[in-house]
Design a protein around this motif. Structure first.
Motif, PDB file in Angstrom:
ATOM      1  N   GLU A  34      68.836  51.308  28.554  1.00  0.00           N
ATOM      2  CA  GLU A  34      69.225  52.711  28.360  1.00  0.00           C
ATOM      3  C   GLU A  34      69.679  52.991  26.933  1.00  0.00           C
ATOM      4  O   GLU A  34      69.441  54.070  26.400  1.00  0.00           O
ATOM      5  CB  GLU A  34      70.285  53.129  29.348  1.00  0.00           C
ATOM      6  N   TYR A  35      70.331  52.031  26.295  1.00  0.00           N
ATOM      7  CA  TYR A  35      70.788  52.217  24.921  1.00  0.00           C
ATOM      8  C   TYR A  35      69.585  52.377  23.986  1.00  0.00           C
ATOM      9  O   TYR A  35      69.531  53.309  23.173  1.00  0.00           O
ATOM     10  CB  TYR A  35      71.660  51.039  24.500  1.00  0.00           C
ATOM     11  N   CYS A  36      68.619  51.497  24.118  1.00  0.00           N
ATOM     12  CA  CYS A  36      67.422  51.560  23.268  1.00  0.00           C
ATOM     13  C   CYS A  36      66.625  52.830  23.544  1.00  0.00           C
ATOM     14  O   CYS A  36      66.197  53.530  22.631  1.00  0.00           O
ATOM     15  CB  CYS A  36      66.528  50.347  23.524  1.00  0.00           C
ATOM     16  N   PHE A  37      66.436  53.124  24.820  1.00  0.00           N
ATOM     17  CA  PHE A  37      65.630  54.280  25.204  1.00  0.00           C
ATOM     18  C   PHE A  37      66.268  55.582  24.726  1.00  0.00           C
ATOM     19  O   PHE A  37      65.559  56.504  24.325  1.00  0.00           O
ATOM     20  CB  PHE A  37      65.430  54.287  26.721  1.00  0.00           C
ATOM     21  N   SER A  38      67.593  55.666  24.752  1.00  0.00           N
ATOM     22  CA  SER A  38      68.255  56.905  24.316  1.00  0.00           C
ATOM     23  C   SER A  38      67.988  57.194  22.841  1.00  0.00           C
ATOM     24  O   SER A  38      67.890  58.365  22.463  1.00  0.00           O
ATOM     25  CB  SER A  38      69.750  56.830  24.584  1.00  0.00           C
ATOM     26  N   HIS A  39      67.864  56.175  22.032  1.00  0.00           N
ATOM     27  CA  HIS A  39      67.546  56.407  20.610  1.00  0.00           C
ATOM     28  C   HIS A  39      66.146  56.996  20.455  1.00  0.00           C
ATOM     29  O   HIS A  39      65.930  57.887  19.637  1.00  0.00           O
ATOM     30  CB  HIS A  39      67.653  55.098  19.815  1.00  0.00           C
ATOM     31  N   TYR A  40      65.194  56.520  21.233  1.00  0.00           N
ATOM     32  CA  TYR A  40      63.838  57.056  21.141  1.00  0.00           C
ATOM     33  C   TYR A  40      63.761  58.461  21.716  1.00  0.00           C
ATOM     34  O   TYR A  40      63.035  59.302  21.195  1.00  0.00           O
ATOM     35  CB  TYR A  40      62.849  56.115  21.827  1.00  0.00           C
ATOM     36  N   VAL A  41      64.505  58.740  22.776  1.00  0.00           N
ATOM     37  CA  VAL A  41      64.553  60.111  23.314  1.00  0.00           C
ATOM     38  C   VAL A  41      65.136  61.053  22.262  1.00  0.00           C
ATOM     39  O   VAL A  41      64.625  62.155  22.055  1.00  0.00           O
ATOM     40  CB  VAL A  41      65.390  60.152  24.621  1.00  0.00           C
ATOM     41  N   THR A  42      66.164  60.614  21.574  1.00  0.00           N
ATOM     42  CA  THR A  42      66.768  61.429  20.526  1.00  0.00           C
ATOM     43  C   THR A  42      65.773  61.676  19.396  1.00  0.00           C
ATOM     44  O   THR A  42      65.652  62.803  18.907  1.00  0.00           O
ATOM     45  CB  THR A  42      68.025  60.739  19.965  1.00  0.00           C
ATOM     46  N   ALA A  43      65.066  60.654  18.990  1.00  0.00           N
ATOM     47  CA  ALA A  43      64.103  60.807  17.896  1.00  0.00           C
ATOM     48  C   ALA A  43      62.968  61.755  18.274  1.00  0.00           C
ATOM     49  O   ALA A  43      62.535  62.564  17.453  1.00  0.00           O
ATOM     50  CB  ALA A  43      63.543  59.442  17.515  1.00  0.00           C
ATOM     51  N   VAL A  44      62.529  61.676  19.510  1.00  0.00           N
ATOM     52  CA  VAL A  44      61.434  62.545  19.958  1.00  0.00           C
ATOM     53  C   VAL A  44      61.916  63.985  20.110  1.00  0.00           C
ATOM     54  O   VAL A  44      61.177  64.926  19.834  1.00  0.00           O
ATOM     55  CB  VAL A  44      60.830  62.019  21.291  1.00  0.00           C
ATOM     56  N   SER A  45      63.164  64.178  20.521  1.00  0.00           N
ATOM     57  CA  SER A  45      63.663  65.532  20.760  1.00  0.00           C
ATOM     58  C   SER A  45      63.976  66.291  19.469  1.00  0.00           C
ATOM     59  O   SER A  45      64.140  67.500  19.491  1.00  0.00           O
ATOM     60  CB  SER A  45      64.899  65.495  21.660  1.00  0.00           C
ATOM     61  N   CYS A  46      64.100  65.582  18.363  1.00  0.00           N
ATOM     62  CA  CYS A  46      64.445  66.270  17.096  1.00  0.00           C
ATOM     63  C   CYS A  46      63.264  66.880  16.422  1.00  0.00           C
ATOM     64  O   CYS A  46      62.203  66.699  16.526  1.00  0.00           O
ATOM     65  CB  CYS A  46      65.098  65.280  16.137  1.00  0.00           C
TER      66      CYS A  46
END
Length: 71
Positions: free
Chosen positions: A59-71
């Protein structure tokens, strides 16, 4: 922008990202794809492929990629 407003936005924006990351990495609705990713992250031949599939299980790793995609 004031510091209090910035903090409010920070926490407001982090809630949906945390919810998406938790849902994908822990909930039953994504169990089969997650199990496939776990198998691939342990059995793949290349480091890049192992790390790619691992990000869907952490979840920690995935949250960074979700953040990058959402920006």
């Amino acid at each position: 922008m004031e510091l209090s407003t910035q903090l409010l936005w920070l926490f407001t924006l982090s809630l949906p990202i945390a919810c998406v990351a938790w849902t994908v990495t822990h909930e039953e609705v994504f169990k089969e794809p997650r199990e496939y990713c776990v198998r691939c992250s342990k059995a793949s031949q290349t480091l890049i492929r192992r790390k790619f599939f691992y990000l869907f299980t952490c979840e920690y790793c995935f949250s960074h990629y979700v953040t990058a995609v959402s920006c």
